[in-house]
Design a protein around this motif. Structure first.
Motif, PDB file in Angstrom:
ATOM      1  N   ALA A  25     -28.481 -40.140 -76.425  1.00  0.00           N
ATOM      2  CA  ALA A  25     -27.519 -39.734 -77.801  1.00  0.00           C
ATOM      3  C   ALA A  25     -26.058 -40.795 -77.850  1.00  0.00           C
ATOM      4  N   PRO A  26     -25.974 -41.414 -78.890  1.00  0.00           N
ATOM      5  CA  PRO A  26     -25.083 -42.685 -78.684  1.00  0.00           C
ATOM      6  C   PRO A  26     -23.819 -41.404 -79.313  1.00  0.00           C
ATOM      7  N   LEU A  27     -22.791 -41.609 -78.852  1.00  0.00           N
ATOM      8  CA  LEU A  27     -21.450 -40.590 -78.828  1.00  0.00           C
ATOM      9  C   LEU A  27     -20.670 -41.275 -80.805  1.00  0.00           C
ATOM     10  N   ARG A  28     -20.495 -39.897 -81.423  1.00  0.00           N
ATOM     11  CA  ARG A  28     -19.698 -40.270 -82.401  1.00  0.00           C
ATOM     12  C   ARG A  28     -18.366 -40.298 -82.725  1.00  0.00           C
ATOM     13  N   PHE A  29     -18.008 -41.418 -83.455  1.00  0.00           N
ATOM     14  CA  PHE A  29     -16.881 -41.738 -84.279  1.00  0.00           C
ATOM     15  C   PHE A  29     -16.298 -40.524 -84.064  1.00  0.00           C
ATOM     16  N   SER A  30     -14.883 -40.018 -83.132  1.00  0.00           N
ATOM     17  CA  SER A  30     -14.213 -39.212 -83.327  1.00  0.00           C
ATOM     18  C   SER A  30     -12.453 -39.837 -84.283  1.00  0.00           C
ATOM     19  N   ASP A  31     -12.346 -39.977 -85.306  1.00  0.00           N
ATOM     20  CA  ASP A  31     -11.259 -39.459 -86.171  1.00  0.00           C
ATOM     21  C   ASP A  31      -9.651 -38.996 -85.337  1.00  0.00           C
ATOM     22  N   GLU A  32      -9.812 -37.834 -84.825  1.00  0.00           N
ATOM     23  CA  GLU A  32      -9.257 -36.563 -84.166  1.00  0.00           C
ATOM     24  C   GLU A  32      -8.517 -38.022 -82.564  1.00  0.00           C
ATOM     25  N   LEU A  33      -9.680 -38.446 -82.528  1.00  0.00           N
ATOM     26  CA  LEU A  33      -8.871 -38.679 -80.807  1.00  0.00           C
ATOM     27  C   LEU A  33      -8.546 -40.089 -81.439  1.00  0.00           C
ATOM     28  N   LEU A  34      -8.410 -41.146 -82.079  1.00  0.00           N
ATOM     29  CA  LEU A  34      -8.264 -42.301 -82.299  1.00  0.00           C
ATOM     30  C   LEU A  34      -7.088 -42.744 -81.993  1.00  0.00           C
ATOM     31  N   TYR A  85      -1.909 -32.140 -78.453  1.00  0.00           N
ATOM     32  CA  TYR A  85      -1.695 -33.063 -80.014  1.00  0.00           C
ATOM     33  C   TYR A  85      -2.724 -31.409 -79.896  1.00  0.00           C
ATOM     34  N   GLY A  86      -3.091 -30.764 -80.513  1.00  0.00           N
ATOM     35  CA  GLY A  86      -3.878 -30.348 -80.360  1.00  0.00           C
ATOM     36  C   GLY A  86      -5.320 -29.991 -80.926  1.00  0.00           C
ATOM     37  N   ILE A  87      -5.987 -30.193 -80.110  1.00  0.00           N
ATOM     38  CA  ILE A  87      -7.411 -30.506 -80.180  1.00  0.00           C
ATOM     39  C   ILE A  87      -7.761 -29.703 -79.395  1.00  0.00           C
ATOM     40  N   ARG A  88      -8.546 -28.850 -79.318  1.00  0.00           N
ATOM     41  CA  ARG A  88      -9.460 -28.262 -79.243  1.00  0.00           C
ATOM     42  C   ARG A  88     -10.956 -28.517 -78.232  1.00  0.00           C
ATOM     43  N   TRP A  89     -10.963 -28.694 -76.729  1.00  0.00           N
ATOM     44  CA  TRP A  89     -12.344 -28.436 -76.038  1.00  0.00           C
ATOM     45  C   TRP A  89     -12.484 -28.413 -75.057  1.00  0.00           C
ATOM     46  N   ARG A  90     -13.661 -28.322 -74.689  1.00  0.00           N
ATOM     47  CA  ARG A  90     -14.304 -27.772 -73.761  1.00  0.00           C
ATOM     48  C   ARG A  90     -14.677 -28.824 -72.777  1.00  0.00           C
ATOM     49  N   GLN A 104     -18.529 -37.110 -78.482  1.00  0.00           N
ATOM     50  CA  GLN A 104     -17.537 -37.416 -79.639  1.00  0.00           C
ATOM     51  C   GLN A 104     -16.756 -38.308 -78.516  1.00  0.00           C
ATOM     52  N   SER A 105     -15.853 -39.811 -78.211  1.00  0.00           N
ATOM     53  CA  SER A 105     -15.548 -40.398 -78.250  1.00  0.00           C
ATOM     54  C   SER A 105     -14.536 -41.419 -79.403  1.00  0.00           C
ATOM     55  N   ALA A 106     -13.677 -41.602 -78.802  1.00  0.00           N
ATOM     56  CA  ALA A 106     -12.929 -43.109 -79.866  1.00  0.00           C
ATOM     57  C   ALA A 106     -12.295 -43.826 -78.619  1.00  0.00           C
ATOM     58  N   ILE A 107     -12.521 -44.785 -78.914  1.00  0.00           N
ATOM     59  CA  ILE A 107     -11.508 -45.983 -77.703  1.00  0.00           C
ATOM     60  C   ILE A 107     -10.106 -46.869 -78.388  1.00  0.00           C
ATOM     61  N   GLY A 108      -8.992 -46.337 -78.037  1.00  0.00           N
ATOM     62  CA  GLY A 108      -8.230 -47.093 -78.063  1.00  0.00           C
ATOM     63  C   GLY A 108      -7.111 -47.983 -77.287  1.00  0.00           C
ATOM     64  N   TYR A 114      -5.094 -53.611 -73.178  1.00  0.00           N
ATOM     65  CA  TYR A 114      -5.572 -52.162 -72.501  1.00  0.00           C
ATOM     66  C   TYR A 114      -6.808 -52.103 -73.332  1.00  0.00           C
ATOM     67  N   PHE A 115      -7.427 -50.390 -73.138  1.00  0.00           N
ATOM     68  CA  PHE A 115      -8.475 -50.069 -73.699  1.00  0.00           C
ATOM     69  C   PHE A 115      -8.371 -48.965 -72.930  1.00  0.00           C
ATOM     70  N   THR A 116      -7.884 -47.736 -73.719  1.00  0.00           N
ATOM     71  CA  THR A 116      -7.679 -45.931 -73.288  1.00  0.00           C
ATOM     72  C   THR A 116      -9.229 -45.185 -74.557  1.00  0.00           C
ATOM     73  N   GLN A 117     -10.194 -45.422 -73.286  1.00  0.00           N
ATOM     74  CA  GLN A 117     -11.035 -43.974 -74.402  1.00  0.00           C
ATOM     75  C   GLN A 117     -11.321 -42.314 -73.696  1.00  0.00           C
ATOM     76  N   ILE A 118     -11.316 -41.859 -75.121  1.00  0.00           N
ATOM     77  CA  ILE A 118     -11.044 -40.642 -74.500  1.00  0.00           C
ATOM     78  C   ILE A 118     -12.492 -40.294 -74.766  1.00  0.00           C
ATOM     79  N   PHE A 119     -13.831 -38.948 -74.048  1.00  0.00           N
ATOM     80  CA  PHE A 119     -14.703 -38.658 -73.911  1.00  0.00           C
ATOM     81  C   PHE A 119     -14.315 -36.784 -74.350  1.00  0.00           C
ATOM     82  N   ILE A 120     -15.323 -36.604 -75.027  1.00  0.00           N
ATOM     83  CA  ILE A 120     -14.459 -35.218 -75.447  1.00  0.00           C
ATOM     84  C   ILE A 120     -16.239 -34.253 -75.989  1.00  0.00           C
ATOM     85  N   SER A 121     -16.381 -32.983 -75.360  1.00  0.00           N
ATOM     86  CA  SER A 121     -17.318 -32.095 -76.267  1.00  0.00           C
ATOM     87  C   SER A 121     -16.639 -30.782 -76.290  1.00  0.00           C
ATOM     88  N   LYS A 122     -17.017 -30.318 -77.744  1.00  0.00           N
ATOM     89  CA  LYS A 122     -16.109 -28.874 -78.082  1.00  0.00           C
ATOM     90  C   LYS A 122     -16.685 -27.838 -78.248  1.00  0.00           C
TER      91      LYS A 122
END
Length: 195
Positions: A86-95, A128-133, A173-177, A187-195
């Motif tokens: 499945a594709p990752l959903r873009f996360s405005d929260e992580l960007l 940053y206050g983001i919940r994650w598992r 979910q993910s975002a790449i900055g 420079y690229f930073t990719q954050i991957f997350i599952s809540k």
């Protein structure tokens, strides 16, 4: 003069697993607001949200950074789809957090999963206050390539740890900055997350 081409990846892409109880505790340390982190009423000088008026020393417009981010994110999802994931959903929260970390590496001239204050992605996301598992991070930088997205993705897919993060089905979910330094290094930073 021949320009040196380089792509650098941090070996050992980070993956963090925690129990929901521990994740909840770590997440409640601070409250995030747009543009800054507030902890117990005291403002920290930490601005992960950036727009055209944000901190930067480059004359490149923000849309150039946004295009790199979107192309890189789309390419990661193309790699996942090609393997039946499945594709990752873009996360405005992580960007903002991902972009800020790329900006810091570019401007402060370091390249590491651990920032100069000793914090890993686990602490940065929690502050940053983001919940994650489940949480992971891929980093790359490239200089001299016509297509820094393709160069970075190729490096990530050739590295077992980075590849595992990209193809991990538990991430939803993910975002790449991205950030472009004054000398043109991307420079690229990719954050991957599952809540």
């Amino acid at each position: 003069m021949k320009k040196t081409l380089s792509v650098f990846l941090l070996i050992g892409a980070g993956v963090f697993l925690v129990s929901p109880l521990l994740a909840g505790y770590a997440q409640n340390v601070s409250v995030a607001t747009r543009g800054r982190i507030v902890r117990d009423g005291d403002e920290k000088k930490h601005t992960p949200y950036m727009d055209d008026s944000g901190p930067r020393k480059t004359d490149r417009p923000l849309y150039e950074v946004e295009q790199l981010e979107r192309r890189c994110f789309d390419e990661v999802n193309r790699q996942r789809k090609a393997r039946g994931l499945a594709p990752l959903r873009f996360s405005d929260e992580l960007l903002p957090l991902a972009r800020y970390y790329s900006w810091r590496m570019a401007e402060e001239k370091f390249f590491s999963h651990t920032d100069p204050e000793g914090r890993t992605i686990k602490e940065r996301v929690s502050e940053y206050g983001i919940r994650w598992r489940v949480l992971g991070e891929n980093l790359a930088y490239s200089n001299g390539y016509v297509n820094p997205v393709a160069a970075s993705l190729s490096g990530w897919m050739d590295s077992p740890g980075h590849r595992k993060n990209i193809l991990e089905s538990v991430y939803t979910q993910s975002a790449i900055g991205a950030w472009i330094s004054a000398n043109g290094t991307v420079y690229f930073t990719q954050i991957f997350i599952s809540k």
